[in-house]
Design a protein around this motif. Sequence first.
Motif, mmCIF file in Angstrom:
data_model
loop_
_atom_site.group_PDB
_atom_site.id
_atom_site.type_symbol
_atom_site.label_atom_id
_atom_site.label_comp_id
_atom_site.label_asym_id
_atom_site.label_seq_id
_atom_site.Cartn_x
_atom_site.Cartn_y
_atom_site.Cartn_z
ATOM 1 N N ALA A 9 -13.562 -0.600 0.888
ATOM 2 C CA ALA A 9 -14.462 -1.629 0.924
ATOM 3 C C ALA A 9 -16.025 -1.012 0.460
ATOM 4 C CB ALA A 9 -14.743 -2.188 2.153
ATOM 5 N N GLN A 12 -15.939 -0.816 -3.287
ATOM 6 C CA GLN A 12 -16.084 -1.957 -4.040
ATOM 7 C C GLN A 12 -17.560 -2.456 -4.072
ATOM 8 O OE1 GLN A 12 -14.454 -5.423 -1.964
ATOM 9 N NE2 GLN A 12 -13.781 -6.428 -3.795
ATOM 10 N N LYS A 13 -18.334 -2.265 -2.831
ATOM 11 C CA LYS A 13 -19.448 -2.771 -2.922
ATOM 12 C C LYS A 13 -20.370 -1.934 -3.705
ATOM 13 C CE LYS A 13 -19.509 -4.656 1.850
ATOM 14 N NZ LYS A 13 -20.090 -4.380 3.302
ATOM 15 N N PRO A 149 -17.159 -9.098 -4.850
ATOM 16 C CA PRO A 149 -16.394 -9.487 -3.707
ATOM 17 C C PRO A 149 -16.054 -10.730 -3.895
ATOM 18 C CG PRO A 149 -18.357 -8.004 -2.774
ATOM 19 C CD PRO A 149 -18.376 -8.584 -4.320
ATOM 20 N N GLU A 150 -15.045 -11.081 -3.206
ATOM 21 C CA GLU A 150 -14.667 -12.460 -2.933
ATOM 22 C C GLU A 150 -15.664 -13.084 -2.154
ATOM 23 O OE1 GLU A 150 -12.270 -13.919 -4.802
ATOM 24 O OE2 GLU A 150 -10.936 -12.104 -4.996
ATOM 25 N N THR A 450 -8.437 -13.366 0.266
ATOM 26 C CA THR A 450 -8.263 -12.326 -0.530
ATOM 27 C C THR A 450 -6.611 -12.041 -0.608
ATOM 28 O OG1 THR A 450 -8.616 -10.940 1.614
ATOM 29 C CG2 THR A 450 -10.266 -11.035 0.077
#
Length: 460
Positions: A9, A12-13, A149-150, A450
């Motif tokens: 996570a 991803q950020k 991100p979604e 997700t």
Amino acid sequence: MSTSAAPAAVAQKRNARTAATSGFFGTALEYYDFFLYATAASLFFGRLFFPHPAQGTLLALSSLGVAYVARPFGAVLWGHLGDRFGRKKIMIAILLTMGIATFLVGCIPSYATIGPAAPVILVLLRVLQGLSAGGEQAGSALLAFEHAPEGKRAFYTSWTHSGTQFGNFLASVVFLPLTAFLPDDAMLAWGWRIPFWLSALVIAFTFVLRRRLAEPETYQELKQEGPVTKVPLVEVLRGHWRAVLRVAVAGLCLAPTPLVYVFGLSYATTGIGLSRSPMLGLIAGASLTLIATQPLFAMLSDRMGRKPVFVTGAVGCAALTPVWLHAVHTGNWTLIYLAGFAIMGVFFAMQSGVVLATFLEMFPTHIRFTGMAVSFMLGVVGTGFLPAIAQSFVQNDPNNWPPVAWLFVAIILAAGVAVLTGPENHRVPTGELGLTRARRTVPTTGDAATPEVSGLNSAP
């Protein structure tokens, strides 16, 4: 959250922030070059590169449209390469194409020096700029979109469009000290060339930045699953032609930019006789305002959907367009600034802040670059000719501004209708975008935003 999920996570950020930052600065510096030409065409090129001063401004503004014609061809070229071979290398090639063309514009001798060769060279270099711009916004936005991100796709993607405004801000600001301190004959002789030569430094910085970009995970996974589509354009036109038409019409939402930044600048200074510096100040201020307001409206659309935000912006722009043109015609600086900032900083920001995410959400991963670039550029072609069309309405009579106003009103409302009648995809997971309902995987556990995705590499 598992120990393996937490680092993922965080990564991803970090990737999303890097992609958004790269999109902002890369597009800003690319569009500095693109808008620089528009400003110079409005103020100088009519007298420098065309033999008849009376028609020079119209011909110079028409040369803007040449780049817009080239943009769809650039979209096909860069979209094909980007979908086939990856995003990063293509974005560097796009940058270098624009950089070389822009630097060389600053080196062209005037018509008085080399005759008809001057406008021919100018137009050819403008074609190269158009080819480059045909893939720029789509490519930069695509990287931010696929890393986002979604539930935050519009916010991260909006920074690409904010980058275009920062580029326009730089293009307008760079002329302010020159026009303020240099006499007109010096500006015509050599002053106008300086901003084009400075683009070499801009391009060098952007080149280093784009070397650090990474391919999105969605595209890497796509290539691992099997061969990508050999001819993306064929699949786009065969299986997604409705989305292409919708995006092409909705792309006309960019009309306020040529209205205020190009035609408005020329009409105010050449037609009405207003001072250049306050008009350039309006353009610079509106561009800075857009940089801040576009991400805010993008966040709003991530929560409540693209349609309410976009359509409200279209209605507001259409309503204020006649007001602003009337203010320019009467020389009312207070209303010029108030209406101008409302059009660009508020209502246009509501459209431009969500437009890239809205369009990207209509195509699946394996053809997303081509689908977005080609369909968006088809709409942009129309806006490219708007300054010349508007100038032809006015000609030598500044009182002929009402037909210009109604032309822009009709175009902006058409874009709003195109989005209003289209799908609302802001809650559809990224991996399932562009797929039919039958091919989407319904999650059995976890967050609905997700799910695991199957059939990602399948044509819709």
